[in-house]
Design a protein around this motif. Structure first.
Motif, PDB file in Angstrom:
ATOM      1  N   THR A   9       0.570  -8.683  -8.017  1.00  0.00           N
ATOM      2  CA  THR A   9      -0.335  -8.481  -6.876  1.00  0.00           C
ATOM      3  C   THR A   9      -0.619  -9.818  -6.201  1.00  0.00           C
ATOM      4  O   THR A   9      -0.629 -10.867  -6.843  1.00  0.00           O
ATOM      5  CB  THR A   9      -1.668  -7.843  -7.308  1.00  0.00           C
ATOM      6  OG1 THR A   9      -2.436  -8.786  -8.063  1.00  0.00           O
ATOM      7  CG2 THR A   9      -1.439  -6.603  -8.145  1.00  0.00           C
ATOM      8  N   ASN A  10      -0.850  -9.759  -4.909  1.00  0.00           N
ATOM      9  CA  ASN A  10      -1.250 -10.930  -4.134  1.00  0.00           C
ATOM     10  C   ASN A  10      -1.976 -10.440  -2.888  1.00  0.00           C
ATOM     11  O   ASN A  10      -1.585  -9.429  -2.300  1.00  0.00           O
ATOM     12  CB  ASN A  10      -0.037 -11.772  -3.737  1.00  0.00           C
ATOM     13  CG  ASN A  10      -0.354 -13.251  -3.632  1.00  0.00           C
ATOM     14  OD1 ASN A  10      -0.615 -13.912  -4.645  1.00  0.00           O
ATOM     15  ND2 ASN A  10      -0.347 -13.784  -2.426  1.00  0.00           N
ATOM     16  N   TYR A  40       2.571  -5.603  -5.005  1.00  0.00           N
ATOM     17  CA  TYR A  40       1.582  -4.932  -4.157  1.00  0.00           C
ATOM     18  C   TYR A  40       0.755  -5.983  -3.441  1.00  0.00           C
ATOM     19  O   TYR A  40       0.216  -6.909  -4.068  1.00  0.00           O
ATOM     20  CB  TYR A  40       0.656  -4.033  -4.981  1.00  0.00           C
ATOM     21  CG  TYR A  40      -0.620  -3.683  -4.239  1.00  0.00           C
ATOM     22  CD1 TYR A  40      -0.585  -2.859  -3.115  1.00  0.00           C
ATOM     23  CD2 TYR A  40      -1.847  -4.210  -4.644  1.00  0.00           C
ATOM     24  CE1 TYR A  40      -1.744  -2.567  -2.403  1.00  0.00           C
ATOM     25  CE2 TYR A  40      -3.013  -3.918  -3.942  1.00  0.00           C
ATOM     26  CZ  TYR A  40      -2.957  -3.096  -2.830  1.00  0.00           C
ATOM     27  OH  TYR A  40      -4.102  -2.823  -2.136  1.00  0.00           O
ATOM     28  N   SER A  41       0.656  -5.861  -2.131  1.00  0.00           N
ATOM     29  CA  SER A  41      -0.186  -6.735  -1.331  1.00  0.00           C
ATOM     30  C   SER A  41      -0.731  -5.939  -0.156  1.00  0.00           C
ATOM     31  O   SER A  41       0.038  -5.253   0.532  1.00  0.00           O
ATOM     32  CB  SER A  41       0.613  -7.939  -0.819  1.00  0.00           C
ATOM     33  OG  SER A  41      -0.179  -8.707   0.074  1.00  0.00           O
ATOM     34  N   ASP A  60       2.182  -2.144   0.715  1.00  0.00           N
ATOM     35  CA  ASP A  60       0.772  -2.400   1.009  1.00  0.00           C
ATOM     36  C   ASP A  60      -0.085  -1.169   0.716  1.00  0.00           C
ATOM     37  O   ASP A  60      -1.285  -1.171   0.966  1.00  0.00           O
ATOM     38  CB  ASP A  60       0.586  -2.848   2.456  1.00  0.00           C
ATOM     39  CG  ASP A  60       1.098  -1.835   3.467  1.00  0.00           C
ATOM     40  OD1 ASP A  60       1.569  -0.753   3.049  1.00  0.00           O
ATOM     41  OD2 ASP A  60       1.033  -2.127   4.677  1.00  0.00           O
ATOM     42  N   ILE A  62      -0.808   1.093  -2.565  1.00  0.00           N
ATOM     43  CA  ILE A  62      -0.575   1.154  -4.004  1.00  0.00           C
ATOM     44  C   ILE A  62      -0.114   2.533  -4.456  1.00  0.00           C
ATOM     45  O   ILE A  62       0.588   2.670  -5.461  1.00  0.00           O
ATOM     46  CB  ILE A  62      -1.858   0.735  -4.766  1.00  0.00           C
ATOM     47  CG1 ILE A  62      -1.562   0.435  -6.227  1.00  0.00           C
ATOM     48  CG2 ILE A  62      -2.946   1.781  -4.635  1.00  0.00           C
ATOM     49  CD1 ILE A  62      -0.779  -0.816  -6.464  1.00  0.00           C
ATOM     50  N   ILE A  72       0.602  -5.775 -15.490  1.00  0.00           N
ATOM     51  CA  ILE A  72       0.208  -6.167 -14.135  1.00  0.00           C
ATOM     52  C   ILE A  72      -0.067  -7.670 -14.137  1.00  0.00           C
ATOM     53  O   ILE A  72      -0.901  -8.149 -14.901  1.00  0.00           O
ATOM     54  CB  ILE A  72      -1.045  -5.412 -13.659  1.00  0.00           C
ATOM     55  CG1 ILE A  72      -0.822  -3.904 -13.690  1.00  0.00           C
ATOM     56  CG2 ILE A  72      -1.428  -5.855 -12.242  1.00  0.00           C
ATOM     57  CD1 ILE A  72      -2.088  -3.092 -13.441  1.00  0.00           C
ATOM     58  N   GLY A  74      -1.732 -10.281 -12.146  1.00  0.00           N
ATOM     59  CA  GLY A  74      -2.719 -10.223 -11.073  1.00  0.00           C
ATOM     60  C   GLY A  74      -3.050 -11.565 -10.458  1.00  0.00           C
ATOM     61  O   GLY A  74      -3.723 -12.390 -11.071  1.00  0.00           O
ATOM     62  N   ALA A  79      -6.947  -7.360  -5.237  1.00  0.00           N
ATOM     63  CA  ALA A  79      -5.633  -6.734  -5.351  1.00  0.00           C
ATOM     64  C   ALA A  79      -5.373  -6.291  -6.787  1.00  0.00           C
ATOM     65  O   ALA A  79      -4.831  -5.203  -7.032  1.00  0.00           O
ATOM     66  CB  ALA A  79      -4.549  -7.705  -4.876  1.00  0.00           C
ATOM     67  N   LEU A  80      -5.773  -7.127  -7.759  1.00  0.00           N
ATOM     68  CA  LEU A  80      -5.597  -6.760  -9.168  1.00  0.00           C
ATOM     69  C   LEU A  80      -6.434  -5.541  -9.524  1.00  0.00           C
ATOM     70  O   LEU A  80      -5.941  -4.608 -10.181  1.00  0.00           O
ATOM     71  CB  LEU A  80      -5.970  -7.939 -10.064  1.00  0.00           C
ATOM     72  CG  LEU A  80      -6.056  -7.642 -11.562  1.00  0.00           C
ATOM     73  CD1 LEU A  80      -4.728  -7.136 -12.098  1.00  0.00           C
ATOM     74  CD2 LEU A  80      -6.519  -8.872 -12.333  1.00  0.00           C
ATOM     75  N   ALA A  83      -4.854  -2.380  -8.348  1.00  0.00           N
ATOM     76  CA  ALA A  83      -3.716  -1.984  -9.186  1.00  0.00           C
ATOM     77  C   ALA A  83      -4.180  -1.430 -10.528  1.00  0.00           C
ATOM     78  O   ALA A  83      -3.587  -0.472 -11.054  1.00  0.00           O
ATOM     79  CB  ALA A  83      -2.795  -3.187  -9.392  1.00  0.00           C
TER      80      ALA A  83
END
Length: 531
Positions: A9-10, A40-41, A60, A62, A72, A74, A79-80, A83
């Motif tokens: 994630t970012n 995932y961002s 973008d 999830i 994950i 993170g 973002a984390l 997720a």
């Protein structure tokens, strides 16, 4: 080693900067080693398209991810958390990349088995945020040494210098900073080229031009990358001079001034000339090899694989937490007000634009210190001492706006003016609070509770200002660090909007109005608070 499905994630995947590039390059390295990698961002751009073109899906939304990941990775808390809610049985690791950005503030969850930091200063942020030290570890950002190849020949004498200038955080420093770089270069007959967003001359791949230059003025990730290419790196930005990136600093990592974000001095022509005059081809090559060994992606990707497998193993050996959904919900619901409060804080604004601690400001604060120092304006005291968790100073003081707030006290200040720290403050009590209620604030130093501050509520709708005394243990003053961090845990924070129907949506705890320092009357250690 078993191949894994890894979700990274970012907060943004758009440009070739910071955590975006760290995520981009680690994702590719993991993918090339046979792992299934997804990213995932919530904000995508050109970099996300480039990563997708290389075989790694980037989304973008999830909900578009139909594969349950094994782990994950993170970057960035929101973002984390998103997720983790989507994949409720998957363990995670959290990585802190920045000492002040609210997105890099950790949150607690039993599923986050490891909290990683890219340097010493970021590890300190994890610790003062309440993460146990045994759960933290420093893992330096990797450099793509295949891209930043070591130049075959290092010029015996420097003739060309490159300055990588990112966006200027304080525009009024721009002209003076560039003039100082130019004057130092000109005095040694070195031509200077300016690149970067800060000067409107962005170069997408610095690696494609770095071999043309003998010296590079830059900091952070750019410093490591250009050093690995065989360039004499002088660490600097508009706020401070960090010296030369040499082999010894690589050997000392993370226990050195750069990892701790400490500047060696201001950006002056004298300091820059000192850095230029340290140019020696043999030492430049030694530095390049040392930093290539330290930041090699081949070595670090194996370390990440080991961390992932340990996280999965540790999570499987634990019982699932009964209230994790509530913990995640608490973090998500509270994050935006906290982020707003932090970004309004003078301390957060000033510290976020200074990658290195400015020693001269600590000296100035020590020289100018006067007791009952107020926190009612944008003063040097407010800028240096107020850490995370405070709002913007008001005429009547500064409110804590989170369930924790930090005070960063320079050790030099304590040595010169006293290790008895007295806080003049009051606790927020809504009009509905019962009489005789006592609010508490737990104070921690280096993850150890040293005192409980108590605030009696004697009359409904009012609160009394009191002086709270904290005696700092004398052995702390022997530390080599510039600062100590007092972490104030607000046991009963409240929102005026929720309690009284007001418009103030901050989560208020205590209002700090002044601070005084004094020497202890005797050598016996003790902590107390008094009215």
């Amino acid at each position: 080693m078993q191949k894994l499905s890894i979700l990274m994630t970012n907060i943004i995947m758009a440009e070739r900067t910071g955590t975006e590039m760290a995520t981009f390059e680690l994702a590719l390295a993991l993918y090339q080693r046979g792992h299934r990698v997804m990213v995932y961002s919530p904000s995508l751009g050109r970099l996300a398209m480039e990563l997708a073109a290389r075989g790694i899906p980037v989304v973008d939304d999830i909900s578009q991810i139909g594969i349950v990941p094994d782990i994950i990775h993170g970057n960035h808390n929101v973002a984390l958390a998103t997720a983790m809610i989507r994949f409720s049985k998957t363990p995670a690791v959290f990585v802190c990349h920045d000492v002040i950005n609210p997105f890099d503030k950790p949150f607690r969850s039993p599923r986050i088995t490891h909290y990683l930091a890219v340097d010493y200063a970021c590890q300190e942020r994890l610790l003062v945020s309440g993460i146990p030290k045994q759960q933290t570890e420093v893992v330096i950002n990797a450099v793509n040494t295949d891209e930043y190849t070591l130049k075959p020949d290092i010029s015996p004498k420097p003739r060309k210098a490159l300055a990588i200038i990112k966006a200027f955080n304080l525009p009024f420093l721009k002209e003076a900073y560039i003039d100082t770089l130019a004057a130092a270069s000109n005095s040694r007959n070195i031509s200077l080229t300016l690149v970067g967003r800060g000067v409107g001359n962005e170069i997408e791949n610095i690696s494609s031009i770095i071999h043309d230059y003998d010296i590079c003025f830059c900091f952070s990730r750019s410093a490591m990358e250009t050093c690995c290419a065989g360039t004499h790196v002088i660490v600097t930005d508009e706020f401070g001079y960090g010296g030369v990136l040499d082999a010894e600093l690589a050997k000392q990592w993370p226990d050195n001034h750069l990892s701790k974000h400490i500047a060696l001095g201001p950006v002056t022509q004298e300091n820059l000339l000192h850095g230029i005059d340290l140019y020696q081809p043999r030492k430049i090559k030694e530095a390049a090899q040392a930093w290539r060994n330290l930041t090699s992606m081949d070595t670090l990707v194996e370390r990440w694989e080991s961390i992932y497998h340990n996280s999965i193993h540790n999570w499987k050996s634990l019982d699932a937490a009964d209230h994790e959904d509530a913990e995640l919900s608490h973090f998500i619901s509270g994050f935006l007000p906290r982020a707003t409060g932090e970004l309004r804080s003078v301390a957060a604004i000033k510290q976020s634009v200074s990658p290195m601690m400015r020693m001269e400001h600590i000296d100035a604060l020590t020289d100018l210190w006067q007791n009952d120092m107020p926190f009612s304006d944008n003063s040097l005291a407010s800028t240096l001492i107020l850490g995370e968790g405070w709002s913007y100073p008001e005429p009547s003081g500064v409110w804590s706006c989170d369930d924790t707030a930090q005070l960063k006290l320079p050790i030099k200040l304590l040595k010169n003016h006293g290790r008895i720290v007295e806080l003049y403050c009051k606790h927020y009590f809504p009009a509905t609070a019962p009489a005789e209620e006592t609010a508490k604030v737990d104070v921690y130093l280096r993850d150890k509770q040293i005192i409980v501050l108590k605030f009696p509520h004697k009359n409904p709708g009012t609160s009394t200002e009191i002086w709270n005394k904290i005696e700092i243990p004398v052995e702390v003053l022997d530390s080599q660090d510039l600062l100590i961090t007092l972490r104030l845990v607000i046991c009963q924070p409240r929102s005026p909007a929720l309690c009284e129907g007001g418009v103030d949506q901050r989560t208020l705890g205590i209002r700090l109005m002044a601070l005084r320092l004094s020497q202890p009357k005797n050598t016996q250690l003790g902590m107390q608070n008094h009215g």
